[in-house]
Design a protein around this motif. Structure first.
Motif, mmCIF file in Angstrom:
data_model
loop_
_atom_site.group_PDB
_atom_site.id
_atom_site.type_symbol
_atom_site.label_atom_id
_atom_site.label_comp_id
_atom_site.label_asym_id
_atom_site.label_seq_id
_atom_site.Cartn_x
_atom_site.Cartn_y
_atom_site.Cartn_z
ATOM 1 N N VAL A 101 33.923 100.535 67.460
ATOM 2 C CA VAL A 101 33.304 99.362 66.857
ATOM 3 C C VAL A 101 32.834 99.722 65.453
ATOM 4 C CG1 VAL A 101 32.619 98.257 69.020
ATOM 5 C CG2 VAL A 101 31.070 99.882 67.922
ATOM 6 N N LEU A 102 32.761 98.712 64.616
ATOM 7 C CA LEU A 102 32.317 98.889 63.249
ATOM 8 C C LEU A 102 30.847 98.499 63.159
ATOM 9 C CD1 LEU A 102 33.203 99.545 60.328
ATOM 10 C CD2 LEU A 102 33.680 97.104 60.050
ATOM 11 N N ARG A 103 30.024 99.415 62.680
ATOM 12 C CA ARG A 103 28.600 99.154 62.505
ATOM 13 C C ARG A 103 28.342 98.799 61.033
ATOM 14 N NH1 ARG A 103 27.781 99.137 67.802
ATOM 15 N NH2 ARG A 103 27.487 101.170 68.755
ATOM 16 N N HIS A 104 27.538 97.775 60.848
ATOM 17 C CA HIS A 104 27.117 97.325 59.516
ATOM 18 C C HIS A 104 25.603 97.482 59.497
ATOM 19 C CE1 HIS A 104 27.112 94.813 55.896
ATOM 20 N NE2 HIS A 104 26.246 93.990 56.466
ATOM 21 N N VAL A 105 25.108 98.480 58.764
ATOM 22 C CA VAL A 105 23.694 98.807 58.745
ATOM 23 C C VAL A 105 23.100 98.363 57.410
ATOM 24 C CG1 VAL A 105 21.989 100.666 58.940
ATOM 25 C CG2 VAL A 105 24.138 100.793 60.231
ATOM 26 N N VAL A 106 22.039 97.578 57.494
ATOM 27 C CA VAL A 106 21.363 97.067 56.304
ATOM 28 C C VAL A 106 19.899 97.495 56.376
ATOM 29 C CG1 VAL A 106 20.746 94.998 55.009
ATOM 30 C CG2 VAL A 106 22.907 95.063 56.284
ATOM 31 N N MET A 107 19.397 98.099 55.292
ATOM 32 C CA MET A 107 18.003 98.547 55.250
ATOM 33 C C MET A 107 17.313 97.917 54.047
ATOM 34 S SD MET A 107 18.614 102.513 56.325
ATOM 35 C CE MET A 107 20.144 102.655 55.428
ATOM 36 N N PHE A 108 16.105 97.420 54.291
ATOM 37 C CA PHE A 108 15.308 96.794 53.241
ATOM 38 C C PHE A 108 14.012 97.557 53.024
ATOM 39 C CE2 PHE A 108 17.092 92.455 54.743
ATOM 40 C CZ PHE A 108 18.152 92.538 53.855
ATOM 41 N N GLY A 109 13.594 97.591 51.769
ATOM 42 C CA GLY A 109 12.263 98.031 51.384
ATOM 43 C C GLY A 109 11.625 96.885 50.618
ATOM 44 N N TRP A 110 10.331 96.757 50.693
ATOM 45 C CA TRP A 110 9.637 95.600 50.127
ATOM 46 C C TRP A 110 8.743 96.013 48.976
ATOM 47 C CZ3 TRP A 110 11.814 91.573 52.452
ATOM 48 C CH2 TRP A 110 12.386 91.794 53.714
ATOM 49 N N LYS A 111 8.587 95.106 48.032
ATOM 50 C CA LYS A 111 7.666 95.340 46.921
ATOM 51 C C LYS A 111 6.251 95.462 47.478
ATOM 52 C CE LYS A 111 10.572 92.718 43.842
ATOM 53 N NZ LYS A 111 10.846 91.414 43.274
ATOM 54 N N PRO A 112 5.441 96.343 46.903
ATOM 55 C CA PRO A 112 4.038 96.442 47.356
ATOM 56 C C PRO A 112 3.372 95.068 47.289
ATOM 57 C CG PRO A 112 4.555 98.230 45.851
ATOM 58 C CD PRO A 112 5.733 97.291 45.822
ATOM 59 N N GLY A 113 2.652 94.739 48.346
ATOM 60 C CA GLY A 113 1.941 93.466 48.395
ATOM 61 C C GLY A 113 2.778 92.292 48.867
#
Length: 126
Positions: free
Chosen positions: A27-39
């Motif tokens: 299977v093909l995995r699609h991994v997405v990671m987010f980081g958020w602006k402070p506040g």
């Protein structure tokens, strides 16, 4: 000699069939990671998480979906806190997902919330 040739043929045939079965199981995995602006407001992050999760029900090409928040003690996440993993059967399915109208609508929800985004796709192996 005939027995040796027959044995070699059986081995090659078995290997070919098993290789084809293994490819079908991948299977093909699609991994997405987010980081958020402070506040960044928690409600804004929750809106993105909910919208991402809704894609699984809107786009039938997605075979599986999961997500979570980083809790590693190693401090190597480079500001990325939220990880989402989607599973596809093929690169064609993944590519169709990327241009799907519901995915494009989701991307519009992101603006301007995440400070960092990383995407990695890979064929799962065991």
């Amino acid at each position: 000699m005939k027995k040796l040739l027959l044995f070699a043929f059986i081995l090659i045939s078995s290997y070919t069939v098993n290789a084809q079965k293994d490819k079908q199981k991948q299977v093909l995995r699609h991994v997405v990671m987010f980081g958020w602006k402070p506040g960044t407001d928690t409600a804004e992050i929750d809106k993105v998480v909910t919208a991402f999760g809704n894609l699984e029900h809107k786009i039938k090409l997605i075979k599986a979906y999961e997500w979570g928040i980083n809790n590693s003690p190693e401090n190597l996440n480079n500001g990325l806190t939220h990880c989402f993993t989607l599973t596809f059967s093929s690169e064609a399915d993944r590519d169709a997902y990327l241009i799907h109208p519901d995915h494009k609508a989701f991307v519009a929800v992101l603006s301007p919330a995440p400070d960092k985004v990383t995407v990695v796709d890979y064929w799962a192996r065991k």
